[in-house]
Design a protein around this motif. Structure first.
Motif, PDB file in Angstrom:
ATOM      1  N   LYS A1285      -2.207   4.995  12.974  1.00 16.69           N
ATOM      2  CA  LYS A1285      -2.062   5.884  11.827  1.00 16.69           C
ATOM      3  C   LYS A1285      -0.757   5.607  11.085  1.00 16.69           C
ATOM      4  CE  LYS A1285      -1.824  10.788  10.620  1.00 16.69           C
ATOM      5  NZ  LYS A1285      -1.816  12.171  11.153  1.00 16.69           N
ATOM      6  N   LEU A1286       0.303   5.359  11.872  1.00 17.95           N
ATOM      7  CA  LEU A1286       1.589   5.062  11.238  1.00 17.95           C
ATOM      8  C   LEU A1286       1.530   3.757  10.451  1.00 17.95           C
ATOM      9  CD1 LEU A1286       4.561   5.858  10.916  1.00 17.95           C
ATOM     10  CD2 LEU A1286       5.061   4.598  13.014  1.00 17.95           C
ATOM     11  N   SER A1287       0.928   2.706  11.082  1.00 13.75           N
ATOM     12  CA  SER A1287       0.822   1.436  10.362  1.00 13.75           C
ATOM     13  C   SER A1287      -0.095   1.557   9.157  1.00 13.75           C
ATOM     14  CB  SER A1287       0.300   0.361  11.301  1.00 13.75           C
ATOM     15  OG  SER A1287      -0.992   0.706  11.782  1.00 13.75           O
ATOM     16  N   THR A1288      -1.179   2.365   9.306  1.00 14.31           N
ATOM     17  CA  THR A1288      -2.083   2.568   8.169  1.00 14.31           C
ATOM     18  C   THR A1288      -1.372   3.329   7.055  1.00 14.31           C
ATOM     19  OG1 THR A1288      -3.937   2.622   9.707  1.00 14.31           O
ATOM     20  CG2 THR A1288      -4.330   3.467   7.498  1.00 14.31           C
ATOM     21  N   ALA A1289      -0.579   4.327   7.434  1.00 13.94           N
ATOM     22  CA  ALA A1289       0.156   5.086   6.413  1.00 13.94           C
ATOM     23  C   ALA A1289       1.138   4.174   5.672  1.00 13.94           C
ATOM     24  CB  ALA A1289       0.892   6.249   7.064  1.00 13.94           C
ATOM     25  N   GLN A1290       1.776   3.292   6.419  1.00 11.83           N
ATOM     26  CA  GLN A1290       2.685   2.358   5.749  1.00 11.83           C
ATOM     27  C   GLN A1290       1.927   1.416   4.815  1.00 11.83           C
ATOM     28  OE1 GLN A1290       4.741   0.384   8.913  1.00 11.83           O
ATOM     29  NE2 GLN A1290       5.979   2.191   9.471  1.00 11.83           N
ATOM     30  N   ALA A1291       0.761   0.932   5.277  1.00 13.89           N
ATOM     31  CA  ALA A1291      -0.028   0.061   4.413  1.00 13.89           C
ATOM     32  C   ALA A1291      -0.530   0.801   3.189  1.00 13.89           C
ATOM     33  CB  ALA A1291      -1.209  -0.512   5.202  1.00 13.89           C
ATOM     34  N   VAL A1292      -0.929   2.079   3.376  1.00 15.75           N
ATOM     35  CA  VAL A1292      -1.373   2.880   2.227  1.00 15.75           C
ATOM     36  C   VAL A1292      -0.231   3.116   1.251  1.00 15.75           C
ATOM     37  CG1 VAL A1292      -2.184   5.178   1.575  1.00 15.75           C
ATOM     38  CG2 VAL A1292      -3.286   3.963   3.449  1.00 15.75           C
ATOM     39  N   GLN A1293       0.950   3.335   1.805  1.00 19.79           N
ATOM     40  CA  GLN A1293       2.103   3.557   0.937  1.00 19.79           C
ATOM     41  C   GLN A1293       2.412   2.294   0.121  1.00 19.79           C
ATOM     42  OE1 GLN A1293       5.528   4.834   3.099  1.00 19.79           O
ATOM     43  NE2 GLN A1293       6.773   5.236   1.275  1.00 19.79           N
ATOM     44  N   VAL A1294       2.331   1.136   0.783  1.00 17.57           N
ATOM     45  CA  VAL A1294       2.573  -0.118   0.062  1.00 17.57           C
ATOM     46  C   VAL A1294       1.508  -0.323  -1.004  1.00 17.57           C
ATOM     47  CG1 VAL A1294       2.668  -2.614   0.301  1.00 17.57           C
ATOM     48  CG2 VAL A1294       3.789  -1.166   1.990  1.00 17.57           C
ATOM     49  N   ALA A1295       0.215  -0.051  -0.629  1.00 14.08           N
ATOM     50  CA  ALA A1295      -0.865  -0.228  -1.609  1.00 14.08           C
ATOM     51  C   ALA A1295      -0.702   0.720  -2.786  1.00 14.08           C
ATOM     52  CB  ALA A1295      -2.209  -0.006  -0.927  1.00 14.08           C
ATOM     53  N   ARG A1296      -0.284   1.956  -2.503  1.00 12.49           N
ATOM     54  CA  ARG A1296      -0.069   2.906  -3.608  1.00 12.49           C
ATOM     55  C   ARG A1296       1.070   2.465  -4.506  1.00 12.49           C
ATOM     56  NH1 ARG A1296      -0.736   8.767  -0.527  1.00 12.49           N
ATOM     57  NH2 ARG A1296      -3.040   8.708  -0.394  1.00 12.49           N
ATOM     58  N   ALA A1297       2.104   1.933  -3.881  1.00  8.22           N
ATOM     59  CA  ALA A1297       3.224   1.438  -4.719  1.00  8.22           C
ATOM     60  C   ALA A1297       2.752   0.286  -5.600  1.00  8.22           C
ATOM     61  CB  ALA A1297       4.366   0.988  -3.815  1.00  8.22           C
ATOM     62  N   GLN A1298       1.936  -0.625  -5.024  1.00  4.97           N
ATOM     63  CA  GLN A1298       1.405  -1.715  -5.831  1.00  4.97           C
ATOM     64  C   GLN A1298       0.486  -1.189  -6.927  1.00  4.97           C
ATOM     65  OE1 GLN A1298      -0.499  -4.368  -3.092  1.00  4.97           O
ATOM     66  NE2 GLN A1298       1.444  -5.141  -2.234  1.00  4.97           N
ATOM     67  N   ASP A1299      -0.335  -0.168  -6.579  1.00  3.88           N
ATOM     68  CA  ASP A1299      -1.225   0.413  -7.577  1.00  3.88           C
ATOM     69  C   ASP A1299      -0.429   1.068  -8.701  1.00  3.88           C
ATOM     70  OD1 ASP A1299      -3.905   1.277  -8.476  1.00  3.88           O
ATOM     71  OD2 ASP A1299      -3.127   3.274  -8.022  1.00  3.88           O
ATOM     72  N   ASP A1300       0.628   1.791  -8.336  1.00  2.00           N
ATOM     73  CA  ASP A1300       1.468   2.413  -9.364  1.00  2.00           C
ATOM     74  C   ASP A1300       2.107   1.364 -10.257  1.00  2.00           C
ATOM     75  OD1 ASP A1300       0.783   4.832  -8.296  1.00  2.00           O
ATOM     76  OD2 ASP A1300       2.601   5.007  -7.062  1.00  2.00           O
ATOM     77  N   ALA A1301       2.531   0.252  -9.644  1.00  2.00           N
ATOM     78  CA  ALA A1301       3.126  -0.816 -10.457  1.00  2.00           C
ATOM     79  C   ALA A1301       2.094  -1.420 -11.406  1.00  2.00           C
ATOM     80  CB  ALA A1301       3.707  -1.890  -9.540  1.00  2.00           C
ATOM     81  N   TYR A1302       0.836  -1.618 -10.876  1.00  2.59           N
ATOM     82  CA  TYR A1302      -0.209  -2.156 -11.746  1.00  2.59           C
ATOM     83  C   TYR A1302      -0.517  -1.191 -12.892  1.00  2.59           C
ATOM     84  CZ  TYR A1302      -1.043  -5.514  -7.996  1.00  2.59           C
ATOM     85  OH  TYR A1302      -0.917  -6.497  -7.063  1.00  2.59           O
ATOM     86  N   ARG A1303      -0.581   0.110 -12.570  1.00  2.00           N
ATOM     87  CA  ARG A1303      -0.874   1.090 -13.618  1.00  2.00           C
ATOM     88  C   ARG A1303       0.246   1.141 -14.652  1.00  2.00           C
ATOM     89  NH1 ARG A1303      -5.113   4.452 -12.574  1.00  2.00           N
ATOM     90  NH2 ARG A1303      -5.979   4.396 -10.463  1.00  2.00           N
ATOM     91  N   GLU A1304       1.467   1.064 -14.172  1.00  2.00           N
ATOM     92  CA  GLU A1304       2.584   1.073 -15.101  1.00  2.00           C
ATOM     93  C   GLU A1304       2.543  -0.142 -16.022  1.00  2.00           C
ATOM     94  OE1 GLU A1304       7.488   1.294 -15.005  1.00  2.00           O
ATOM     95  OE2 GLU A1304       6.311   1.263 -13.143  1.00  2.00           O
TER      96      GLU A1304
END
Length: 1603
Positions: A1285-1304
Motif C-alpha cells: 500500500k505504501l509503495s502503491t501510494a508513492q506510485a500514485v503520488q508520482v502518477a498524480r504529479a505527472q498528471d498535474d504536470a501534463y494538465r498544466e
C-alpha cells in the motif's frame, strides 16, 4: 620447448586465412521466415538462410561459438541469436545485408533459453536460464531494457507475443501456462504475471479457492475453530499463502503448444490430447469438442509420404497404427480461414472453430512427428518442420502438393571426404548409415543412399570413384559413385564380428587398411578389378587408436603405422609394418593357413614414445607428429632404424609446442605433407606448418557444446577442407583465401607424380566399377534363408541319438559360409585341410572310441542291475577326468555361492531378530505375557512396560516439586485472604497469640468420574480441569496423567504376577497328583489319558527366543569331525549295553523275581499263583495228596482274588478323590483369573479415561500453536500489504504529479492557442482588411486526416497493425507534408506581400503544432480517465470482498462468544458492581499479610543465626579432636606395615608346599594327555580299517577286455 608467450605470438602470425565456403546441416529447432521467400535456422556455430525458390544458402557465423537462443522477425527482416558463453550477448542482424543492427548485453550469466520478437514495434523478449530465470523486454532498435522480472526455478519452453497487442506475452512450460502483461506509464514499464487455471488431466475443470482466506462451511465448531491448512502446517511466511498439501494438488494437463488468435485469445494443445481455448481476460480454459461434419466429403486432402524404404503393406500398417493413437498437438499456426495444427501423428490438420466445437480436415501427411508450423509474413506459405529436422513447404491458398525443402538426416554426421580428385564432389556419412553426395562448389545436395545400419567409419578411394563405409557389426560396404546422382552398393564384406573403427587408404589407392576392435587390422585390395579381395590380417598388441600410411612411388612400397596405448604402460607405442606388392601377386605365400600375414613379409617394427598419445601421423623422412592424451601438447618425433624387433628403447620428442586446445585432440596431415591440422573438443581448427609447427591459420568452425570436431579431410589439391562436428550436425567446407604474399605453397613434384599415376588407374578402375552388379540385401537374405532350410533338413534326416559324423558337420559349415565372417571362413578352411591331412588317424581314434563306448555301456548296464547301495552315479562313468574336475569345481563353486547366500540371508535375519528383540523385548522392564484359565476360555494379559528414562523422571520430579510449591502457596494465600480479611494488630512482646483453628475445605475432585485412585493412581496432585489456562500448566498436567497411567499399570502388573505364581504352584501340585494317578491307572489298566496342565507360549514368552531340537524338522548337518565323534559315542554306548546284558547276576534276578528283590503291595494285581503240575491230568487220576494240594491252590486263588478286588476298590476311590481335588483347585484358580479379568477391564477403562484427557490437552496445545501460527501469518500478510500500500501510494503520488504536470502543460498550450487566435488581427493589423479575412480563413483551414488503408486481400489474420508510436509518427509526417504544401507561394492570395505570407505561414505552423500537443493531452486525459474508471471498478470489487470477509469474521466472533467458557473470575467481573474496589481491597489485605510475614521472617532469621554460631563452635572442637586422631593413625599404620614385612619374610614353608602341588598337578595332567592320545590313535586305526573295507566293497572293478 617454446614458451607460452612465443606460442601466443605464433598464433597471432597468419600466413593465410580460411574462409567458410558453405555449411550443410540439419536442425531440430524452430525454423522461421526472415522474409516472404527465405527461411533461416541455426546449425552449430552458424545460421543458415535458404531461399525457398532457388534453394540458395547464405551463412551467418556466430563469432563466439555455438548459437544459443534464436528468433526471427519476418516483417522487420531481422534475426536475433545469443552466443553460449559466460555473460552471453544477444546479436541482432539484418537480412539480406547480414549487418549487425544491435548488440544487447543483459544480466544473464550462463545462457538464454528463449528469444521472441513482437509482431508490432521494435520489441524483443528474452528468457534466461539458471540462475536468473528472468524475463526481459528490450527495445532492440534503441538497445534499451524496458523491464525485467525474475521467477527463480521456473523453466520456460515456449514464449510468444500477442500479435494484436505487444503488451501481452504468453509463456508456457510442461506444467503451466502464464500470461504476462506489460504495464506502461510514459517511459516506465512493469511486468505482471497472470497464471491460467488449467483443467485436470481428464479435461474436467478445477476450482482453485483461496487456501489462505478460505472458510470451510462447517457450522459445528465443537472441536474449536477450523483453520487453514497453512496454519495447521506451521507456515507463517509467504509460502503460507500458496501452500497446498500434495494430496490436494490435482495434476493438470501438460501444455505442449499455444497460439494467439485475432481476438487476443489462446489455443492450446497438451500431452493428454485435449484441445483447449483460453480466454485471456478471465484466464479460464475450456475444452473444445470435435463435431463431425454433415457430409463425409473432405474439403482438402494432400497425401505425402516420406518412408520410401518401407513396403506398401508396412507403410499402411504404420499409418493405421498412428491414426488409431490419439494425436498430441505439438505445433499450431493461425490463419484467417482457421487454425492449422499438427503433432505426433505427422498429419497437418485444419480446424474450423465455432464456440466450443470444431470441425477438422486433414491437409497432408508427412509420416513424421511435426514440431513446428510457421507462416510466411504474407501468409501464403506454410512451413512444416519435423522432429528429425526435415522441412516441408505448403501453400494453403493454392492447395498444391507438399514440397520437401530440406531432407534431414536421421542422425549427426560421422565423417566426410573428397571424391577423387577432390575438386568437384564430396561425400558424407551419418551415424545412421545415410550417405550423402554434395557439390563442392556451393554445397548443393545431389543424392542420398541409406545403408540401414550404424556406420562407424568412412573414406573415399584415391584410385576410383568408390567409397568404403565401416559398420558396427563388422561389415565394410563399397559404394559406386561413378554416377553421383545414383550411388549404389556394389560389394559388402564381413571381416569379423568386431566393429570397424578405422578405415585408411594408402596414397596410391591400392590398399584399404581396416582397423577393428581388439587390435585387429585387415588388409584389403582397394581396386574394384580385384573385387575388393581381403589380403590378410594381423593383430596388434593392444587397441588401435589411429592409422597412418606412407607410399613410396619408386619402390611401390606402402608403410603403415598403427598408434597403440597399452593399458599397462603410461606411454604410446608405434607399430610399423610394410605392405609389399607381393601380397597382391602371390597372396598365398604371404599369409598362413588362417589368413594372418607373416612377419617375414610385413617386417614389423615397434617404437616406444615418452608420452601417451591420442593421435599420431607420419611424414616422409621418419618424422612422426603426436598429440598428447592428457595434456594439450603437440610433439614431434624422429624414428631411427631398429636392428631387432625386441629393441624397446623409448624415443624422445625433438620438439613440443602447446596446442591451446582442450585435450584429447587429433592430428591430420595434408596430402603434400606441408600442413599439420589439429582439432579437439573445443571445436577450433588449427593449421600448423609441418616444419616449424608455427600456426598458419585458425578457424572456430565448431564449438565445445557440440563436443568439438569429429573428422577432418584435406582435398587432394590442398584447396579445400571438410570439417564436421561431433554432435552439432554441421558439415563445414573451408577454402584457403590466398592474397598476395599469403599464398599457400603448391603441391610438390612428388605429389604431382602420384596424381598422374592416379589418373591412369582411375579410368581403368571406374570402368570395372560401373560394370559391377548392384549388391542387394534382399537377394542375399533369400540365399541365406534357403541355405538355412537345407541345413535344417539335413539335421532332421540324422537320428537324434547317434553321434553326428564329422563330415556332415563340415558340410553344414560349408553351407553357411556366406553368413560367416572372413576370419571364420579362413579358420574353417584351415580346419578342413587339417581333417583331410589326418584322416587315417581319425579313423583309428573313432574305432577306439566305439570300443570304449561299448565297454562303458556294458558297465552302465551292470551298474543298473546292482543294489542301490552299490550303484554308482551317472557322472562316475564319465571318463573325461578334466570334465569331471570341471563339473566338481563348478558344483563346489555353486555350493559355496549358495552357502554364502544362505549365510548372508541368515545374517540379515539374525540382525533383524536382534533389532526386534532389542526394541520389543530387551527394552521392556516388564515383559508382555498372559495367564489362561484351566477350564474356561479366559485369557488375561499384563501391561508390557518400558523403564522410564532419566529425562522423564526428571520432568516428573520437577512437576511434582512445582505442584508442591503451588499447593503450599495456595494454602497460605487462602488462609490469609479468607480467614484474615482484616489487618492483624501487632502484639507486644511476651503476649501470646491465639491461633484460630483452620477450617480448610476439602479439595474438590479434579477428575469427576475417574477411578484412578482406586487402581493405584494418585489424583490429588492434578490440576483442576477449570484452572488449566497456560501452556505450561497443560504440559505439567499431561506429565502427571502419564504418571498416573504408569502407576495404574504397575499396580495391575503386581496383581498379575501374584496370580501367575499361583498358577505355577497349582500346576506343580497337579503334576504331583498326576504321578499317583498315573500309577493307579497303570495298575487298574484303564484306557484313559491323564490330564497334564502346562504353561503355553503366551504364558512363557521366553520360550519363543529359544529353538528346541524337536522344532527342527530337517536333519542336522554335522561336520566330519562331529560325525566321527557321534559314531564313536554310539559305539561306546552299544558296548556298554552289551556288557550289562551279559551279566549273570542280572539274568538270574530277572528270571527269579522279575528283576526286583521284594514284592510291593502295588504289585498284588500282577501276582499270579502258578497251578500244580498235575492239573494237566484228568481229576480222576489225582491221588489224595494231589487233591489236597489242589484245594489249597483254590483257596489261595480265592484269597488272592478277594485281596485284588479290595485293592482295586481302594485304588478307584483314591483316583476319584485325586481327580476331584484337581478339579476343585483348578476351578478355584479359574475364578481368580476371572476376577483378574474384571480388574483388567476396569483398569483399561481408567487408562482410557486418562488417555482421553491427555488427547484433549494435546489437541488444546495443538490448537493454540495453530492459532498463534495463524496470527503470525495474518500479521505477515498485513505487513506485506501495508508495504504494498505504501509503495502503491508513492506510485500514485508520482502518477498524480505527472498528471498535474501534463494538465498544466495542456492548459498553458490551450491558453497560448487562444492568445494566438486573439492576437492574429493585432499581429496583421498592417494588412488590408480584405486580405485579413482571407488570411484568417486560411489560418483556420487544416489538411485532411490520413486514412488507414486496409488490405482486404491479405491472408494475415492479425492485419497490418503498426504500433501506436509508429502510427503517430506517420500521421505527424503526413500532416507536416500537407502543411508544407499549404505553405506553397501558389496558395498565397493575390496582391499579398511575400514577407507577410512568410510571417503568416510561420504563425499557422506554430498554431498547428500547439493543436497537436493539445490533442495529445486530450488523448492522455481520456486514457487516464478510463484507467481511473477501471481502477474504481476494481476498488468496488475489493470493497465487496472486504465486506464479505467482515461478515464472516463477525459471524465467527458471534459463534465464539456463544461457545465461550465463563470462569469464576469472569463471573465475578460480570456480577460484582464495583469490581475495581474489590480488587483494591484484596490488594490491601495482601500488603498487610506481607508485612506480618516479613516480621516473622526476621524473627526466624535471628533464631537461625544463633543456632549457626553454636554449630561453628562445635565444628572447631571436632576439628581439634580429628587432628589428634590423625596423628595417632599414622603411627599405627607404620607399626602395622613393619609387622606385615616380618611375617611375609618368615613364611617359606607355604611357598615350597605350593610349588610341590603345582609340579604334581602338571605330572598328572601330562599322564592323562598321554593316555588320551593312545586311545585316540587306536580309534583312528580302527576307523581307517573300516573305511578301507567299505571302499573296497563299493569301488567298481574295471577289467580290460579284448575284442
Amino acid at each position: 620447448m617454446e614458451s607460452d608467450a612465443e606460442n601466443g605470438e605464433d598464433i597471432g602470425r597468419r600466413v593465410a586465412d580460411l574462409e567458410v565456403r558453405w555449411v550443410q546441416g540439419f536442425t531440430n529447432r524452430n525454423v522461421g521466415f526472415v522474409n516472404d521467400k527465405t527461411i533461416c535456422y541455426p546449425c552449430g556455430n552458424y545460421i543458415l538462410f535458404v531461399d525457398i525458390e532457388t534453394k540458395k544458402k547464405t551463412v551467418l557465423k556466430c563469432k563466439n561459438g555455438h548459437v544459443g537462443a534464436f528468433a526471427v522477425n519476418g516483417k522487420s527482416q531481422v534475426v536475433a541469436f545469443s552466443d553460449q558463453k559466460l555473460n552471453p550477448v544477444i546479436y541482432i542482424y539484418t537480412f539480406p545485408g547480414l549487418v549487425k543492427r544491435s548488440e544487447i548485453k543483459g544480466q544473464a550469466q550462463l545462457d538464454y533459453s528463449l528469444l521472441a520478437f513482437s509482431y508490432t514495434g521494435p520489441y524483443l523478449a528474452s528468457y534466461s536460464s539458471v540462475p536468473e530465470f528472468a524475463l526481459s523486454i528490450w527495445d532492440w532498435q534503441e538497445n534499451i531494457l524496458l523491464c525485467s522480472k525474475s521467477q527463480p526455478g521456473v523453466t520456460v519452453t515456449s514464449m510468444s507475443f500477442n500479435p494484436m497487442n505487444w503488451h501481452q506475452l504468453c509463456l508456457s512450460n510442461e506444467n503451466s501456462l502464464t500470461v504476462w502483461n506489460i504495464e506502461r506509464n510514459d517511459q516506465e514499464h512493469h511486468l505482471k504475471s497472470k497464471p491460467v487455471r488449467l483443467p485436470a488431466e481428464d479435461g474436467s475443470l478445477m476450482y482453485n479457492q483461496d487456501v489462505f482466506f478460505s472458510h470451510p462451511g462447517i457450522q459445528d465448531l465443537y472441536y474449536g475453530p477450523v483453520l487453514p491448512i497453512s496454519a495447521i502446517a506451521g507456515l507463517a511466511g509467504d509460502e503460507a499463502e500458496t501452500f497446498r498439501p500434495k494430496d490436494d494438488i490435482q495434476p493438470s494437463v501438460h501444455p505442449t503448444v499455444h497460439c494467439w488468435t485475432a481476438t487476443s485469445d489462446l489455443y492450446m494443445g497438451c500431452e493428454e490430447g485435449h484441445f483447449l481455448a483460453i480466454n485471456v481476460e478471465t484466464l479460464k480454459a475450456s475444452l473444445l469438442y470435435y463435431k463431425p461434419p454433415r457430409d463425409t466429403k473432405e474439403r482438402r486432402r494432400t497425401q505425402f509420404h516420406s518412408l520410401p524404404l518401407l513396403s506398401d503393406d508396412s507403410l499402411k500398417n504404420e499409418e493405421d497404427k498412428r491414426r488409431k493413437q490419439k494425436p498430441v498437438l505439438l505445433a499450431m499456426a493461425y490463419h484467417k480461414d482457421g487454425l492449422y495444427a499438427a503433432g505426433s501423428d505427422g498429419i497437418v490438420h485444419f480446424y474450423q472453430i465455432k464456440g466450443t466445437h470444431y470441425q477438422m480436415d486433414n491437409c497432408f501427411d508427412v509420416s513424421e512427428p511435426i514440431i513446428s508450423l510457421v507462416f510466411s509474413p504474407d501468409y501464403n506459405i506454410l512451413l512444416v518442420e519435423t522432429d528429425k529436422g526435415s522441412v516441408y513447404v505448403y501453400k494453403p491458398s493454392q492447395n498444391e502438393k507438399v514440397i520437401k525443402l530440406l531432407d534431414a538426416c536421421n542422425d549427426h554426421f560421422l565423417s566426410a571426404d573428397f571424391l577423387t580428385p577432390g575438386n568437384k564432389y564430396c561425400v558424407s556419412v551419418a551415424i545412421s548409415g545415410e550417405v550423402h553426395v554434395w557439390l563442392l562448389e556451393d554445397g548443393a545436395f545431389i543424392s542420398k543412399l541409406c545403408l540401414n545400419t550404424q556406420a562407424t567409419a568412412m573414406v573415399c578411394c584415391p584410385s576410383s570413384y568408390s567409397v568404403a563405409v565401416g559398420t558396427k557389426v563388422g561389415h565394410v560396404y563399397f559404394i559406386d559413385v561413378t554416377k553421383v546422382e545414383t550411388p549404389r552398393v556394389v560389394h559388402r564384406v564381413l571381416l569379423s564380428n568386431l566393429p570397424v573403427q578405422h578405415l585408411q587408404y594408402d596414397q596410391s589407392g591400392q590398399y584399404l587398411i581396416t582397423g577393428a576392435a581388439e587390435g585387429h587390422i585387415f588388409i584389403l585390395d582397394a581396386r574394384p578389378s580385384k573385387l575388393f579381395q581381403v589380403l590378410g590380417y594381423l593383430v596388434m598388441s593392444s587397441e588401435v587408436l589411429g592409422l597412418s600410411t606412407i607410399y613410396d612411388v619408386e619402390s611401390e612400397l606402402v608403410e603403415v603405422m598403427a598408434l597403440l596405448c597399452p593399458p599397462d604402460l603410461r606411454r604410446a607405442r608405434l607399430e610399423i609394418f610394410c605392405l609389399p606388392s607381393a601380397i597382391t601377386i602371390d597372396n598365398d605365400e604371404c599369409i598362413d593357413e588362417r589368413g594372418m600375414l607373416k612377419n617375414s613379409v610385413i617386417q614389423k617394427h615397434q617404437y616406444e614414445l615418452e608420452y601417451p598419445l591420442s593421435s599420431a601421423v607420419r611424414q616422409k623422412g621418419d618424422t612422426v607428429y603426436g598429440y598428447c592424451k592428457h595434456a594439450p601438447f603437440i610433439c614431434k618425433y624422429h624414428l631411427t632404424k631398429k636392428k631387432t624387433w625386441k629393441d624397446v628403447s623409448v624415443t624422445l620428442s625433438e620438439k613440443r609446442i602447446p596446442s591451446h586446445q582442450f585435450a584429447p585432440g587429433f592430428l591430420h596431415l595434408s596430402p603434400n605433407s606441408q600442413l599439420l591440422a589439429s582439432v579437439a573438443k573445443d571445436g577450433v581448427l588449427f593449421i600448423h606448418d609441418a616444419v616449424t609447427l608455427e600456426t598458419v591459420a585458425r578457424e572456430h568452425c565448431h564449438s565445445y557444446q557440440g563436443q568439438g570436431i569429429g573428422s577432418l579431410a584435406f582435398s587432394l589439391d590442398g584447396q579445400f577442407l571438410l570439417v564436421n562436428g561431433m554432435d552439432d550436425g554441421t558439415l563445414v567446407c573451408l577454402k584457403w583465401n590466398r592474397t598476395g604474399e599469403d599464398e599457400i605453397k603448391e603441391p610438390t613434384d612428388d605429389w604431382r607424380l602420384i596424381l598422374a599415376f592416379l589418373n591412369n588407374s582411375i579410368y581403368n578402375e571406374n570402368a570395372v566399377l560401373k560394370s559391377m552388379e548392384e549388391w542387394n540385401i534382399a537377394t542375399e537374405s533369400l540365399l541365406e534363408s534357403s541355405l538355412e532350410m537345407e541345413s535344417q533338413e539335413m539335421l532332421q534326416k540324422k537320428p537324434s541319438v547317434e553321434v553326428m559324423d564329422e563330415d556332415s558337420y563340415l558340410n553344414l559349415n560349408i553351407l553357411s559360409t556366406d553368413e560367416m565372417t572372413w576370419l571364420n571362413q579362413k579358420v574353417q578352411k584351415a580346419i578342413k585341410e587339417e581333417i583331410k591331412k589326418f584322416a587315417d588317424k581319425r579313423k583309428e581314434l573313432k574305432k577306439g572310441i566305439k570300443k570304449l563306448r561299448k565297454t562303458i555301456q556294458e558297465m552302465m548296464y551292470e551298474n543298473e542291475q546292482a543294489p542301490d547301495i552299490e550303484r554308482l552315479d551317472q557322472q562316475e562313468f564319465n571318463l573325461d577326468i578334466e570334465e569331471q574336475e570341471r563339473l566338481q569345481v563348478e558344483s563346489e563353486q555353486e555350493v559355496a555361492k549358495i552357502r554364502k547366500e544362505i549365510e548372508m540371508e541368515n545374517l540379515a535375519k539374525c540382525y533383524l531378530r536382534d533389532v526386534i528383540k532389542k526394541e520389543c523385548w530387551d527394552s521392556m522392564s516388564i515383559k508382555g505375557r498372559a495367564i489362561k484359565c484351566f477350564h474356561a476360555a479366559y485369557e488375561v494379559k499384563n501391561y508390557p512396560m518400558k523403564e522410564r528414562s532419566k529425562e522423564e523422571l526428571e520432568a516428573l520430579e520437577r512437576v511434582l516439586q512445582l505442584k508442591k510449591f503451588e499447593s503450599a502457596d495456595f494454602k497460605i494465600r487462602k488462609e490469609i485472604v479468607e480467614f484474615q480479611p482484616q489487618a492483624v494488630p501487632p502484639k507486644e512482646e511476651g503476649e501470646k497469640v491465639e491461633e484460630e483453628p483452620a477450617t480448610d475445605e476439602a479439595p474438590s475432585s479434579s477428575l469427576i468420574g475417574s477411578l484412578s485412585a482406586q487402581f493405584g493412581g494418585d489424583t490429588s496432585i492434578l490440576y483442576h480441569q477449570m484452572d488449566l489456562h497456560t501452556r505450561e500448566q497443560k504440559i505439567n498436567q499431561i506429565i502427571l496423567l502419564q504418571d498416573i497411567i504408569y502407576k495404574v499399570k504397575t499396580a495391575f502388573n503386581k496383581e498379575f504376577d501374584t496370580v501367575a505364581r499361583q498358577k505355577e504352584q497349582e500346576i506343580a501340585r497337579v503334576k504331583e497328583r498326576n504321578l499317583r494317578i498315573q500309577e493307579i491307572v497303570e495298575q487298574l489298566e484303564l484306557q484313559e489319558e491323564v490330564w497334564e496342565p502346562a504353561l503355553t507360549d503366551d504364558e512363557i514368552p521366553e520360550r519363543a527366543l529359544t529353538v528346541q531340537d524337536s522344532e527342527i524338522k530337517v536333519e542336522k548337518y554335522l561336520t566330519p569331525e562331529q560325525r566321527a565323534k557321534a559314531e564313536m559315542m554310539a559305539k561306546i554306548e552299544m558296548e556298554r549295553r552289551l556288557a550289562s546284558l551279559n551279566s549273570a547276576r542280572q539274568r538270574a534276578l530277572y528270571d527269579m523275581m522279575n528283576g526286583v528283590l521284594e514284592i510291593k503291595k502295588e504289585d498284588i494285581l500282577k501276582i499270579e499263583i502258578p497251578p500244580p503240575p498235575f492239573v494237566s491230568k484228568p481229576d480222576t487220576l489225582w491221588n489224595e495228596e494231589e487233591k489236597k494240594v489242589f484245594k489249597e491252590f483254590e483257596k489261595k486263588v480265592k484269597e488272592l482274588n478277594e485281596e485284588r478286588e479290595k485293592y482295586r476298590k481302594t485304588l478307584e476311590t483314591e483316583l476319584k478323590k485325586l481327580q476331584t481335588s484337581i478339579q476343585e483347585t483348578t476351578q478355584t484358580f479359574d475364578d481368580t483369573v476371572s476376577k483378574l479379568f474384571e480388574r483388567k477391564v476396569k483398569s483399561e477403562m481408567v487408562i482410557y479415561q486418562e488417555e482421553l484427557k491427555i488427547n484433549n490437552l494435546l489437541y488444546s496445545l495443538l490448537l493454540d500453536e495453530e492459532l498463534s501460527t495463524r496470527e503470525a501469518g495474518l500479521n505477515h500478510f498485513l505487513d506485506k500489504k501495508q508495504k504494498e500500500k505504501l509503495s502503491t501510494a508513492q506510485a500514485v503520488q508520482v502518477a498524480r504529479a505527472q498528471d498535474d504536470a501534463y494538465r498544466e502543460t495542456y492548459d498553458n498550450l490551450a491558453a497560448e492557442d487562444k492568445i494566438l487566435e486573439r492576437g492574429f488581427k493585432k499581429e496583421f493589423s498592417d494588412v488590408p482588411a480584405h486580405h485579413i479575412d482571407h488570411l484568417f480563413k486560411l489560418y483556420k483551414r487544416r489538411p485532411r486526416a490520413q486514412k488507414i488503408k486496409m488490405h482486404l486481400d491479405t491472408a494475415n489474420p492479425y492485419g497490418d497493425r503498426p504500433g501506436s508510436a509508429r502510427a503517430y509518427k506517420e500521421a505527424l509526417a503526413h500532416l507536416m507534408k500537407a502543411i508544407d504544401e499549404m505553405d506553397d507561394p501558389e496558395n498565397m492570395p493575390e496582391g499579398l506581400d511575400p514577407t507577410v505570407w512568410e510571417r503568416f505561414c510561420l504563425a499557422r505552423r506554430t498554431k498547428v503544432e500547439s493543436e497537436q500537443l493539445a490533442q495529445g493531452e486530450k488523448k492522455i486525459a481520456s486514457m487516464v480517465e478510463s484507467k481511473d474508471f477501471s481502477k474504481g471498478i476494481f476498488q468496488l470489487e475489493w470493497e465487496h470482498k472486504k465486506m464479505k470477509m467482515l461478515m464472516e469474521d463477525l459471524n465467527q466472533k458471534a459463534r465464539d462468544i456463544q461457545k465461550l467458557h465463563v470462569s469464576r473470575d469472569r463471573q465475578l467481573f460480570l456480577s460484582v458492581l464495583n469490581y475495581d474496589s474489590r480488587i483494591t481491597q484484596q490488594v490491601s489485605v495482601m500488603e498487610q499479610t506481607l508485612g506480618v510475614m516479613d516480621k516473622l521472617h526476621k524473627k526466624n532469621v535471628k533464631n537461625r543465626q544463633k543456632v549457626f554460631k553454636d554449630l561453628e563452635k562445635r565444628i572447631c572442637l571436632k576439628e581439634q579432636a580429628n587432628y589428634k586422631l590423625s596423628q595417632e593413625l599414622q603411627e599405627m599404620l607404620v607399626s602395622v606395615s613393619e609387622r606385615r614385612h616380618i611375617f611375609e619374610a618368615a613364611d617359606t614353608q607355604l611357598i615350597s608346599e605350593k610349588a610341590a602341588k603345582d609340579h604334581y598337578r602338571d605330572i598328572v595332567q601330562r599322564r592323562q594327555l598321554v593316555d588320551l592320545a593312545k586311545e585316540q590313535a587306536q580309534e583312528i586305526a580302527v576307523l581307517q580299517a573300516e573305511v578301507e573295507r567299505l571302499r573296497m566293497r563299493t569301488f567298481p572293478a574295471l577289467f580290460e577286455t579284448e575284442y
